[in-house]
Design an enzyme around this catalytic site. Structure first.
Site, PDB file in Angstrom:
ATOM      1  N   SER A   7      33.604 -43.723 -25.280  1.00 53.68           N
ATOM      2  CA  SER A   7      34.071 -42.711 -26.218  1.00 53.68           C
ATOM      3  C   SER A   7      33.975 -43.173 -27.669  1.00 53.68           C
ATOM      4  O   SER A   7      32.888 -43.433 -28.159  1.00 53.68           O
ATOM      5  CB  SER A   7      35.494 -42.295 -25.835  1.00 53.68           C
ATOM      6  OG  SER A   7      35.772 -41.009 -26.307  1.00 53.68           O
ATOM      7  N   ASP A  18      22.576 -47.680 -35.478  1.00 52.87           N
ATOM      8  CA  ASP A  18      21.620 -46.794 -36.152  1.00 52.87           C
ATOM      9  C   ASP A  18      21.488 -47.097 -37.639  1.00 52.87           C
ATOM     10  O   ASP A  18      20.408 -46.979 -38.215  1.00 52.87           O
ATOM     11  CB  ASP A  18      22.032 -45.329 -35.986  1.00 52.87           C
ATOM     12  CG  ASP A  18      21.676 -44.765 -34.624  1.00 52.87           C
ATOM     13  OD1 ASP A  18      21.160 -45.519 -33.773  1.00 52.87           O
ATOM     14  OD2 ASP A  18      21.922 -43.561 -34.402  1.00 52.87           O
ATOM     15  N   LYS A  32      30.396 -42.100 -22.215  1.00 51.99           N
ATOM     16  CA  LYS A  32      31.334 -40.968 -22.376  1.00 51.99           C
ATOM     17  C   LYS A  32      31.007 -40.299 -23.698  1.00 51.99           C
ATOM     18  O   LYS A  32      31.559 -40.611 -24.735  1.00 51.99           O
ATOM     19  CB  LYS A  32      32.775 -41.482 -22.352  1.00 51.99           C
ATOM     20  CG  LYS A  32      33.833 -40.476 -22.774  1.00 51.99           C
ATOM     21  CD  LYS A  32      34.001 -39.381 -21.760  1.00 51.99           C
ATOM     22  CE  LYS A  32      35.196 -38.512 -22.037  1.00 51.99           C
ATOM     23  NZ  LYS A  32      35.033 -37.536 -23.078  1.00 51.99           N
TER      24      LYS A  32
END
Length: 133
Positions: A7, A18, A32
């Site tokens: 999560s 990224d 998740k």
């Protein structure tokens, strides 16, 4: 990170990866990547509805895929890991003079002031009790 990372932790890991702000080390995460909302129904029951999905800043879905680490490692032996950790004293935000106080610290200060006032109010009694007649 490992297979139990899920999560919000995956969102942070994906964003760091990224944006090339950190090397992600460990194992692929849980995956998740969905947001659920519970809607209360008239009869008292509820409906759990998926309302969104999590994506990394580069648009990669986290759902069921997880975050793949930059450097993949197998499970680490906890005993070997604890011996490898450099134990040193770390300076934290709260250690810096003039730091912005958190809610717990403010509450503790209020409690200290209140207790100090109560002790001051009772100080006269201690003086009276200590005097011999």
């Amino acid at each position: 990170m490992n297979e139990y990372t899920a999560s919000a932790s995956e969102i942070v890991s994906g964003a760091l990866q990224d944006n090339k702000r950190a090397l992600i080390v460990g194992q692929r995460t849980f995956g998740k990547g969905s947001v659920q909302s519970v809607i209360k129904l008239g009869d008292g029951s509820g409906l759990k509805l998926t309302v969104a999905r999590y994506y990394t800043p580069n648009g990669v879905s986290i759902q069921a895929e997880g975050i793949h680490p930059d450097i993949e490692i197998e499970d680490v032996d906890p005993d070997a890991f604890s011996k490898a950790i450099v134990k040193s004293v770390t300076t934290r935000e709260g250690d810096i003079a003039g730091h912005l106080k958190g809610d717990r610290e403010k509450a503790a200060e209020k409690l200290d002031v209140k207790e100090g006032a109560e002790e001051g109010a009772l100080a006269w009694w201690k003086d009276v009790g200590s005097k011999k007649r």
